[in-house]
Every structure is written in structure tokens, then in C-alpha cells.
Design a protein around this motif. Structure first.
Motif, mmCIF file in Angstrom:
data_model
loop_
_atom_site.group_PDB
_atom_site.id
_atom_site.type_symbol
_atom_site.label_atom_id
_atom_site.label_comp_id
_atom_site.label_asym_id
_atom_site.label_seq_id
_atom_site.Cartn_x
_atom_site.Cartn_y
_atom_site.Cartn_z
ATOM 1 N N VAL A 266 0.861 -1.173 0.000
ATOM 2 C CA VAL A 266 0.000 0.000 0.000
ATOM 3 C C VAL A 266 0.902 1.228 0.000
ATOM 4 N N CYS A 267 0.477 2.288 -0.664
ATOM 5 C CA CYS A 267 1.304 3.488 -0.817
ATOM 6 C C CYS A 267 1.635 4.107 0.539
ATOM 7 N N PRO A 268 2.878 4.565 0.749
ATOM 8 C CA PRO A 268 3.283 5.092 2.052
ATOM 9 C C PRO A 268 3.072 6.590 2.227
ATOM 10 N N PHE A 269 2.355 7.239 1.327
ATOM 11 C CA PHE A 269 2.260 8.694 1.416
ATOM 12 C C PHE A 269 0.915 9.134 2.014
ATOM 13 N N CYS A 270 0.017 9.707 1.252
ATOM 14 C CA CYS A 270 -1.154 10.357 1.849
ATOM 15 C C CYS A 270 -2.176 9.342 2.339
ATOM 16 N N GLY A 271 -3.277 9.867 2.894
ATOM 17 C CA GLY A 271 -4.274 9.009 3.523
ATOM 18 C C GLY A 271 -5.231 8.313 2.587
ATOM 19 N N VAL A 272 -5.115 8.523 1.270
ATOM 20 C CA VAL A 272 -6.025 7.850 0.343
ATOM 21 C C VAL A 272 -5.848 6.336 0.411
ATOM 22 N N GLY A 273 -4.610 5.880 0.570
ATOM 23 C CA GLY A 273 -4.379 4.443 0.737
ATOM 24 C C GLY A 273 -4.458 3.659 -0.545
ATOM 25 N N CYS A 274 -3.749 4.106 -1.573
ATOM 26 C CA CYS A 274 -3.745 3.398 -2.857
ATOM 27 C C CYS A 274 -2.985 2.085 -2.731
ATOM 28 N N LEU A 275 -3.540 1.028 -3.272
ATOM 29 C CA LEU A 275 -2.833 -0.249 -3.301
ATOM 30 C C LEU A 275 -1.865 -0.249 -4.477
ATOM 31 N N LEU A 300 -2.709 6.098 -9.407
ATOM 32 C CA LEU A 300 -1.685 6.586 -8.489
ATOM 33 C C LEU A 300 -1.424 8.050 -8.789
ATOM 34 N N CYS A 301 -0.678 8.707 -7.900
ATOM 35 C CA CYS A 301 -0.207 10.072 -8.149
ATOM 36 C C CYS A 301 1.308 10.026 -8.305
ATOM 37 N N VAL A 302 1.904 11.178 -8.484
ATOM 38 C CA VAL A 302 3.351 11.240 -8.731
ATOM 39 C C VAL A 302 4.144 10.658 -7.572
ATOM 40 N N LYS A 303 3.693 10.877 -6.332
ATOM 41 C CA LYS A 303 4.442 10.351 -5.187
ATOM 42 C C LYS A 303 4.335 8.836 -5.120
ATOM 43 N N GLY A 304 3.127 8.327 -5.289
ATOM 44 C CA GLY A 304 2.940 6.887 -5.209
ATOM 45 C C GLY A 304 3.663 6.132 -6.300
ATOM 46 N N ARG A 305 3.732 6.729 -7.505
ATOM 47 C CA ARG A 305 4.340 6.016 -8.625
ATOM 48 C C ARG A 305 5.850 6.230 -8.713
ATOM 49 N N ALA A 717 12.191 1.560 6.403
ATOM 50 C CA ALA A 717 11.267 2.312 5.561
ATOM 51 C C ALA A 717 10.040 1.460 5.276
ATOM 52 N N TRP A 718 8.989 2.091 4.762
ATOM 53 C CA TRP A 718 7.741 1.363 4.537
ATOM 54 C C TRP A 718 7.916 0.125 3.654
ATOM 55 N N PRO A 719 8.682 0.167 2.554
ATOM 56 C CA PRO A 719 8.820 -1.063 1.752
ATOM 57 C C PRO A 719 9.600 -2.165 2.448
ATOM 58 N N GLU A 720 10.134 -1.883 3.630
ATOM 59 C CA GLU A 720 10.964 -2.855 4.346
ATOM 60 C C GLU A 720 10.241 -3.474 5.536
ATOM 61 N N LYS A 721 8.916 -3.334 5.577
ATOM 62 C CA LYS A 721 8.179 -3.877 6.721
ATOM 63 C C LYS A 721 6.861 -4.480 6.253
ATOM 64 N N THR A 722 6.363 -5.392 7.054
ATOM 65 C CA THR A 722 5.031 -5.956 6.859
ATOM 66 C C THR A 722 4.143 -5.442 7.970
ATOM 67 N N GLY A 723 2.979 -4.954 7.596
ATOM 68 C CA GLY A 723 2.057 -4.422 8.591
ATOM 69 C C GLY A 723 0.846 -3.828 7.918
ATOM 70 N N THR A 724 -0.068 -3.330 8.728
ATOM 71 C CA THR A 724 -1.300 -2.767 8.201
ATOM 72 C C THR A 724 -1.336 -1.259 8.408
ATOM 73 N N GLN A 733 -5.615 -1.993 5.584
ATOM 74 C CA GLN A 733 -4.996 -2.522 4.374
ATOM 75 C C GLN A 733 -3.616 -3.099 4.685
ATOM 76 N N MET A 734 -3.290 -4.148 3.960
ATOM 77 C CA MET A 734 -2.055 -4.890 4.206
ATOM 78 C C MET A 734 -0.898 -4.353 3.375
ATOM 79 N N GLY A 735 0.207 -4.042 4.041
ATOM 80 C CA GLY A 735 1.456 -3.723 3.359
ATOM 81 C C GLY A 735 2.452 -4.843 3.589
ATOM 82 N N ARG A 736 3.151 -5.255 2.538
ATOM 83 C CA ARG A 736 4.071 -6.383 2.654
ATOM 84 C C ARG A 736 5.500 -5.937 2.395
ATOM 85 N N ARG A 737 6.423 -6.604 3.061
ATOM 86 C CA ARG A 737 7.842 -6.257 2.931
ATOM 87 C C ARG A 737 8.356 -6.659 1.556
#
Length: 936
Positions: A266-275, A300-305, A717-724, A733-737
Motif C-alpha cells: 500500500v502506498c506510504p504517502f497520503c491518507g487515500v491508501g492506494c494499493l 496513483l499520483c506522482v508520489k505513489g508512482r 522504511a515502509w517497503p521494508e516492513k510488513t504491517g497494516t 490494508q495490508m502492506g508487505r515487505r
């Protein structure tokens, strides 16, 4: 697990024949989609899921019995009894001809190679089908190899190779456009399918990409045929994701599409929560794709992509650091060598010092001597465990995070009025709204994907009312713009409520059955007629009445707001007025209506839900409520403080309190927060942090706050962890490492548990990823009234579940308050709000009203986005936006930069400051120009 039946699933289907076999199409389904659902693949290039079918490439033509011409299956719906052949000799020959002609114009070396992992999931199917010109396409054979993405895939599956005579007629190849920092434009690979046009104009509604000229000269253009970097492109990358051949490509993922792994998160930026999906090669993220999540549906937006490479930045902390003795605590300029201030340490040494000193301060001065700042940028599990550490290990409720402060007034009003601080409807429920009232928010910059749903709704006929002192980008799509004077929100909103009551537009049944204190509200707005308030707020009375009528009379009206509403002395009153406006018109508890405060950071909602606030246990149970207090004492097995803790602001004051104050804060643990940059009064915040006896900072970079620490702990950082994480729509929403932390950096969840162990807490969270599933399960028990039905296993299956969700077969409730409100009476409480002026009024010395905002490309304090190469290249400087007339009066010009000396934390440094006047300022700073800070 329950099954939710869609309208298409419960309506009778359309029976027709496909390649001699009886099949059924859902109502409104095209031949192409019905065929796919029945396992029959039909070639297609201009069509992709999520975009309006256009039918311009003709690769998907089929033969229909009784019809003279072949029909494009992507935009043709079957009828009862229709006989369709997708693989007849005639249809197949036409499909092959289209693919061959398109392939003949392609460059010899393309930009999207299918070398092991096809670029589109639905096409991971095809090597050449060489058994003949007709017959079904095999969807179970190995991936293709080719130079041109989907075009190569279909050429291979159709057995198409380009004849030399046709290849000799290849068009003159256009020059590449490599001007943009993120995306490459190579129109020699363009097949003019128009997917990029539809993605830009219809999905994102940015209106940048067009199709120009005619015949052989026709081509894709940006604005008026500008280079991409000079166009109005906002770099959302929707066109890149839509392009089937690589003519539009992310610069970091051109050529080979082979990756080592794809990881859903899931995107690590704003509260929209894009997968999203991370594409990882050689242990680096090389690109990001949007997933079909409920909040973004692939967008996605520029930050998410493009904002993912901060995780690989050389500034990453990779070893624990301990401050050298005698080194003064001060924020140092970017680029200064940290080795003059800190030394590297082992984890055991750093953790022993960090926790041991905090424990010593607690034991010597009492539990009020410690405080903790958590983060809304981390996971729910980290937020939950962090607040539990402070409450059970530090011994007080002195735990907070900056976003509790940001939307505090909104949450206070919502808890008071409706009994819940969460949103009533998801953002994309604007699809069902007739009127969208947007106030105090600039969604195209702050919540870009959420803004696309609003723009889509406007294109379908919904009316947007933009209420803001500044006309923002969404104003292009607004039906009415209420450009009110700053600080007059309550006057304007009371005028709208007055009109509803005065003109008999009140929903009498809703007010009678579902609200309290209507008469007090009515009396309060009696003197707030639009005619009386027009001079105050600057909006003509007739416009106010027109908007009030439209809001009340619409079948569904929805209010969305941001921190422009909440960050005032009258912020709570602003939110009270919005609640009242919804209630008196009955615009809540149904699709397309309700109240939605847009959350700023990726886990603002989840961090607050998990209890990362000083006056609430998890799930907003007050710490001074006897029942809640007793339950958590039993649940956690320890004595708990029954007094609310200090907030972010109060903790800073207490850090500077006299030594005789029994509640003086002497030690702090800050995880993923940067108050030395985010606090409104930076000098005060930095002085407070520097005055602490002991400061522990856990982060991924040496932030401004980390420069003031005694111990710095390198985190993940967010891409280095698993969590919600829980987004603004109440979706867990689930984020995976996807990666491992660099060097000796460690997962945040592990670090919190290590601190806890050294504070004397006997925690035991077993399992992978630092026991994240066990932590989540405990949190689920603590928040049983909202997420009891959302198990870890369910999240792993579904990725996203909306709460409240009270059982495992509960699909979740995107729309709440349909029958009652979670207040003691079950009714919404109407709270009158009086018109009061802002705390500071403009005068001769300070004539301008300053309004904070966010740049599209950047986020929070910039610690992440300023370290993303693409984002920093797109917007390298912070900016001040001033009305052109004011700028001219002051003698300035657009784009101007002025250098002057500024004083920060007791030392002189240079910064680029928008002084709004062209006057020479002599700088006495001893630093050479190369060391000065070019920050506007």
C-alpha cells in the motif's frame, strides 16, 4: 466468508453463442469481457480494464452471424441468441492483419521487452500459436519474448511476423522526448491506441494528453505539442501504466520487464491508501504499479508512482549512533558530516543506553518525566505497540503524534456530535453525490487520487462547490466557488444553515428522529442571514442562498474537508457547523452523503484508532473512563495512569518547565516523527528538544529532530516492513515487505520490543516479521468494537477490509450512521457555533494572511520526498504563492528568489527566503555560498 451479489450477478444473463459454445453475458457486459470470463481470449490493444472501451485498434474484431462487417468486441454488447465467432478464418485474418501492420511500424529495439514476465497480468499467456491461422488461443502456454509489450504478446500468440515488403514501408520515426525526469516519450513505439489519452483525460481528468493532426501526421501530444516536461503534466503516470507498448515508459524501467519479484503493498504517502505493487530487481525497487484497490482502482499520483527511491538513498541510517560527549545539541545544515556529532555503536550498546537512561529518569523523577511521539507514517502495529510501551513501560499517557494535532479540532467536534472521529462515507462515494461541498482542502495537491473521483463525478454531472479563500486547481471543475475571506468560515457556514432553516428546507423527519438541540442551533443562526454575513465573509448573499438550496435539495450531498477547516482557533466550531449543515438537511447515513475529513498521512486514521493519542486508549476509549481503564489494566496486566497525558504542544512546554515542576518532561522517545521541522514554532520546539536530559530518535534518516538526539536508532522504511495501515476511508490494508533494511537497520516493531524488554516489560510476540501478526491480533482484541472481524488471515487474502467489521463474514460497512449514531442517545448532537474572529488579524506591520499548503510532489517535512530523485527534480524548492497584484506592488516577479540571512537555534545560516521585495540584504553569514541553504 459472505458473498456480496452485484446487480449484474442477480439479474438474468444474456445467452449467446461464442465459437459454437453456449455462454452467458451479464447485463451491460461486452462480448470481450464475457469471452474473457468464459476463458476465451480475444486479441485487444486499445482496450484495457478501467478505461472506457474505444474500439479504435480493431484487433478485437469478431464475426457475428448475419452481419456484413466485423464488430469490435470491446465495445459491442451481445444480444439474446447472437452467434459470435472470435476465431473464424475471417476474424482471425483481420486480427492478424491489424497486429502485423502495427508491428511493421515498430522500431527494431523496443522499450518494453517481454523477457520472462509479461508486463500485463492478463497476457501472461502467449508464445506463438503456430498450429494454424484459426482456432482458439491457448491461455496456458509459456510467456512470450518480444520487444514491444502487449503488441509482441499478441503477435506471438497469433503467429504474426512482419513481411519484409511491409516493413520497408515503416513510417519516419519521431524523435524521442526525454525532457521529463520520470517518464520517457518514444513515439516510434506508439500504436495510437489512445489509451494514454483516455487515462489522462477521463480517468485522472488532467487534460494534458491529446491526439493531434490527421492521417499519417496524427500523433499523441502534450498540451499544445509541448515537450512533456514543459507541459501541465502532473506526473501521475497513468499514461505509463496504460501504454501497451512502452512508447510512454518510466525511465527507470525501460527495456527488460523482467523483475526478481513483485510485492503487493500500500502506498506510504497520503491518507487515500492506494494499493500498489513494487517491482524489485537486484534488491532495488525499479518501478511501482497501481493495483485495483477499493480506494484507487489502479490509479496513483506522482508520489505513489515515482517517489519510492528514498528507500535507497545514501543518507539512510544504517548503524545506531550515540552522541559524542560535549557536542552541543543543534540542528545542522543538510550535508554536514554527522561524524562530528555522533559515533557508531552496536545495537546492544545503543539500546542499553537508550532504554536504560529512560528507565533511570522514570525511576528518579516519576512516570510523568517521560513522553513519546509515535508516527502516522508507520503501521498500525507499530502505533499500537508504541502507545502500549508508553502507557505500561513509561507509566503515563504522555503519548501523541503530530496528526492528532492536525485534525484534533475535527475529531473533537465529530466525537462530540456524532460519537465517532471517523468518516461517514468513503471518498469515492462522491460517485453517488449530486453535490460535493469541498472546504479547506486542496485535493489535487494533497490527495490527488481522491481528487480524480471528484473530477469524475463532476464530468458525470455532479456539482462541486469549492469553499476556500484561494481558488485551487479543483476550481476548474467547480459549479460555484465560495472564495470567502480568511477566518470567516463560521460566518459563511452559519449563513448556509440559516438559509436552510429560513427557507423551509430542513429535513423535518431526520431532525425530529435523529438529532438533539435543534432549537438551540436555530436560535444561534437567527442573526446569521446571508445578507448579514455577506459583508463578513465576502460572498454575495444570493450566492450563499443558492448554494444552501442546492445542498439541501440534492438527493445526496457530501462534505469533504481538510486542515484548512481545522487549524484555527475556531477549527472545532468550523467542524460543528459542517456537522449541523449535514444534519439539518438529512444528508448523512446514505450513499453519496455525509462527512469526510480527509486524512493527511498514510496512517493518520490507524494511528489514532490504535491509541496513539494522550487521552484515549485504542478505539477512542477515554483513559479516565473507569470501565475502559479497568478493562485495559486487566488486558495488559499492569497498573495504568488514569489521567490524560500531555499533547504534543504541552509536552514541548513541559520539556522547558522549571526543575521543580513534578511533571517536567526530561526524556523522550520519538519514532518516525520530526517535530523539529513540523512544529509551527520551530525555535521553541528545537529549544525544548535540545533541553531534554535524554532524547532517543528512531528514524530512517538523520532528520532535524535526530540531530538533537542522544541516541539515534536506524529504522525500516515502509517497503521494508510488513504491517497494516488504515486509510481515510476506514479501510484496514495490508502492506508487505519488499526489501530488507540496509546495513544494520532494523524493523521498527523489533526496536520497540527491544526497548520494552529493557524497560522491564515481559512481552512475547512470536512469529515472522517481528511477530507482526501476533501484535495485530492483540490490537484486534483491544479494538474489538470496530475490527474484530478483520483477522490477519483475512487481510492476507483480501488486502483491504473496511471497518466497522464485527465478524469474519461481515463485508464491512463503508457507509455508517445509517440508523443511529454511536452517541449515548443514539442521536446526533447539534452544537451551535458563534462567529469569532481569528486570533491574529492583519495590520500595517503584518498585512498578509498566510495559509499553509502542500506541494503535490512533497509530503510532511520532506525527509522522504526530498530524497526521491524524481520528486526533488520536479519540485526542487519550496515556494510561496502570492497574488500577482500583491507581488507587483512589492516589486517582485514570479519565480523570483532572494537570499538573506536568517537566524535559527542561536546560529546564523543562509537560506533562500521569499522576502517579497527586491532589496539588497547584506549577509554576515561566515559560510561560503556553496554551504548556504537554498530553501525558499
Amino acid at each position: 466468508m459472505s458473498v456480496v451479489l452485484t446487480p449484474a450477478a442477480v439479474q438474468p444473463g444474456v445467452a449467446f453463442e461464442l465459437d459454437g459454445q453456449p455462454v452467458t453475458a451479464h447485463p451491460g457486459e461486452t462480448i470481450l469481457k464475457a469471452a474473457q470470463r468464459h476463458g476465451v481470449e480475444i486479441p485487444h490493444l486499445c482496450y484495457t480494464d478501467g478505461l472506457r472501451p474505444d474500439g479504435n485498434c480493431r484487433a478485437c474484431v469478431v464475426e457475428i452471424a448475419g452481419e456484413r462487417t466485423l464488430a469490435p468486441s470491446c465495445c459491442r454488447a451481445p444480444t439474446e441468441g447472437m452467434k459470435v465467432q472470435a476465431a473464424s478464418p475471417r476474424a482471425r485474418k483481420s486480427q492478424q492483419m491489424v497486429v502485423e501492420m502495427l508491428l511493421s511500424d515498430m522500431p527494431e529495439v523496443g522499450y518494453q521487452w517481454n523477457d520472462g514476465d509479461a508486463n500485463t497480468p492478463e497476457l501472461i499467456a502467449g508464445s506463438a500459436h503456430k498450429s494454424g491461422a484459426t482456432g482458439p488461443l491457448d491461455s496456458k502456454i509459456a510467456p512470450t519474448v518480444g520487444q514491444h509489450g502487449e503488441l509482441s504478446t499478441w503477435a506471438s500468440r497469433l503467429g504474426v511476423t512482419v513481411r519484409p515488403a511491409l516493413q520497408a514501408l515503416r513510417r519516419e520515426q519521431p524523435a524521442p522526448d526525454l525532457s521529463h525526469p520520470a517518464m520517457a516519450v518514444n513515439l516510434d513505439a506508439c500504436i495510437q491506441c489512445n489509451r494514454c489519452v483516455r487515462a489522462c483525460r477521463e480517468e485522472q481528468v488532467n487534460d494534458v494528453i491529446g491526439y493531434a493532426l490527421r492521417g499519417a501526421d496524427s500523433k499523441i501530444v502534450f498540451d499544445l505539442d509541448d515537450p512533456m516536461a514543459e507541459s501541465t503534466c502532473v506526473a501521475c503516470g497513468e499514461c505509463v501504466q496504460a501504454c501497451p507498448t512502452g512508447a510512454l515508459s518510466p525511465k527507470m524501467h525501460i527495456g527488460s520487464q523482467k523483475v526478481d519479484r513483485k510485492v503487493d503493498s500500500v502506498c506510504p504517502f497520503c491518507g487515500v491508501g492506494c494499493l500498489i505493487t513494487y517491482n524489485v530487481r537486484d534488491e532495488k525497487i525499479i518501478s511501482v504499479e497501481g493495483r485495483d484497490g477499493p480506494a484507487n482502482h489502479g490509479r496513483l499520483c506522482v508520489k505513489g508512482r515515482f517517489g519510492f527511491d528514498y528507500a535507497h538513498h545514501p543518507d539512510r541510517l544504517t548503524m545506531p549512533l550515540i552522541r559524542k560527549p560535549g557536542v552541543p545539541k543543534e540542528v545542522r545544515p543538510y550535508g554536514v558530516d554527522w561524524r562530528d556529532t555522533f559515533r557508531e555503536a552496536t545495537w546492544d550498546e545503543a539500546l542499553d543506553l537508550a532504554a536504560g537512561t529512560l528507565k533511570g529518569l522514570r525511576d528518579t523523577h516519576g512516570p510523568k518525566a517521560l513522553a513519546g511521539f509515535g508516527s502516522a507514517k508507520g503501521s498500525n502495529e507499530e502505533a499500537y505497540l508504541f502507545q502500549k510501551l508508553v502507557r505500561t513501560g513509561f507509566g503515563s499517557n504522555n503519548v501523541d503524534h503530530c496528526t492528532r494535532l492536525c485534525h484534533a479540532s475535527s475529531v473533537a467536534a465529530l466525537l462530540e456530535g456524532v460519537g465517532s472521529g471517523a468518516v461517514s462515507n468513503p471518498v469515492n462515494d462522491v460517485e453517488h453525490a449530486e453535490l460535493i461541498f469541498l472546504i479547506g482542502s486542496n485535493p489535487t495537491a494533497n490527495h490527488p487520487v481522491a481528487a480524480t473521483w471528484m473530477k469524475n463525478a463532476a464530468k458525470r454531472g455532479a456539482r462541486i462547490v469549492l469553499a476556500d479563500p484561494r481558488v485551487t486547481d479543483i476550481g476548474r471543475h467547480a459549479w460555484r466557488t465560495l472564495q470567502f475571506k480568511a477566518d470567516t468560515d463560521v460566518a459563511m457556514l452559519n449563513a448556509l444553515i440559516h438559509t436552510v432553516i429560513d427557507e423551509g428546507l430542513v429535513d423535518e423527519a431526520f431532525v425530529r428522529d435523529r438529532t438533539t438541540d435543534f432549537e438551540a442551533l436555530k436560535a444561534n443562526v437567527m442573526g446569521c442571514s446571508p445578507e448579514a454575513m455577506a459583508p463578513v465573509c465576502g460572498i454575495p448573499a444570493e450566492t450563499l442562498r443558492e448554494v444552501a438550496r442546492a445542498f439541501a435539495q440534492a438527493k445526496a450531498s457530501m462534505i469533504l474537508w481538510g486542515m484548512g477547516v481545522s487549524q484555527h482557533v475556531h477549527g472545532t466550531d468550523n467542524a460543528r457547523c459542517l456537522i449541523a449543515l449535514c444534519a439539518v438537511t438529512g444528508q448523512i447515513g446514505k450513499p453519496g452523503s455525509g462527512l469526510h475529513p480527509l486524512r493527511g498521512q498514510n496512517n493518520v486514521q490507524g494511528a489514532s484508532d490504535a491509541g496513539l493519542i494522550p487521552m484515549m486508549f485504542p478505539n477512542y476509549q477515554r483513559v479516565d473512563n473507569a470501565g475502559a481503564h479497568a478493562w485495559f489494566e486487566g488486558f495488559w496486566g499492569t497498573k495504568l495512569d488514569d489521567a490524560p497525558g500531555y499533547t504534543v504542544v504541552e509536552i514541548m512546554h513541559k520539556a522547558l518547565a522549571e526543575g521543580s515542576d513534578p511533571h517536567k518532561v526530561r526524556g523522550m522517545y520519538i519514532m518516525g516523527e520530526n517535530p523539529a521541522m513540523s512544529d509551527p514554532d520551530l525555535n521553541h520546539a528545537r529549544h525544548a528538544l535540545a533541553s531534554l536530559s535524554h532524547l532517543v530518535v528512531q528514524d530512517i534518516f538523520l532528520t532535524e529532530t535526530a540531530w538533537l538526539a542522544d541516541v539515534v536508532l536506524p529504522a525500516s522504511a515502509w517497503p521494508e516492513k510488513t504491517g497494516t495501515a488504515s486509510n481515510t476511508d476506514r479501510m484496514v490494508q495490508m502492506g508487505r515487505r519488499a526489501l530488507n533494511p540496509p546495513g544494520d537497520a532494523r524493523p521498527d516493531l523489533w526496536v520497540i520490543q527491544q526497548i520494552a524488554a529493557r524497560m522491564g516489560l515481559a512481552w512475547d510476540y512470536e512469529g515472522e516479521e517481528s511477530g507482526v501478526a501476533a501484535v495485530y491480533d492483540e490490537m484486534r482484541q483491544a479494538m474489538r468494537a470496530s475490527i474484530e472481524g478483520i483477522t490477519w488471515d483475512r487481510l492476507e487474502r483480501e488486502s483491504s477490509v473496511t471497518y466497522p467489521c464485527l465478524s469474519e463474514d461481515d463485508p464491512g460497512q463503508p457507509i455508517v450512521f445509517t440508523e443511529q449514531f454511536p452517541t449515548p442517545t443514539g442521536r446526533l448532537k447539534l452544537v451551535p457555533a458563534s462567529v469569532i474572529p481569528g486570533a491574529e488579524q492583519p495590520d500595517d506591520a503584518y498585512p498578509l494572511v498566510l495559509i499553509t499548503g502542500r506541494q503535490l510532489e512533497h509530503w510532511h517535512t520532506g525527509s522522504m520526498t526530498r530524497r526521491s530523485a524524481v520528486l526533488d527534480a520536479l519540485e526542487p524548492l519550496a515556494t510561496a504563492s502570492v497574488h500577482g497584484d500583491e507581488l507587483a506592488r512589492l516589486g517582485g516577479g514570479a519565480g523570483g528568489r532572494w537570499w538573506r540571512c536568517v537566524r535559527a537555534v542561536g546560529r546564523c545560516r543562509c537560506a533562500c527566503a521569499a522576502t517579497m521585495a527586491r532589496r539588497a540584504v547584506r549577509c554576515s553569514c561566515p559560510l561560503p555560498m556553496s554551504r548556504r541553504l537554498p530553501i525558499c
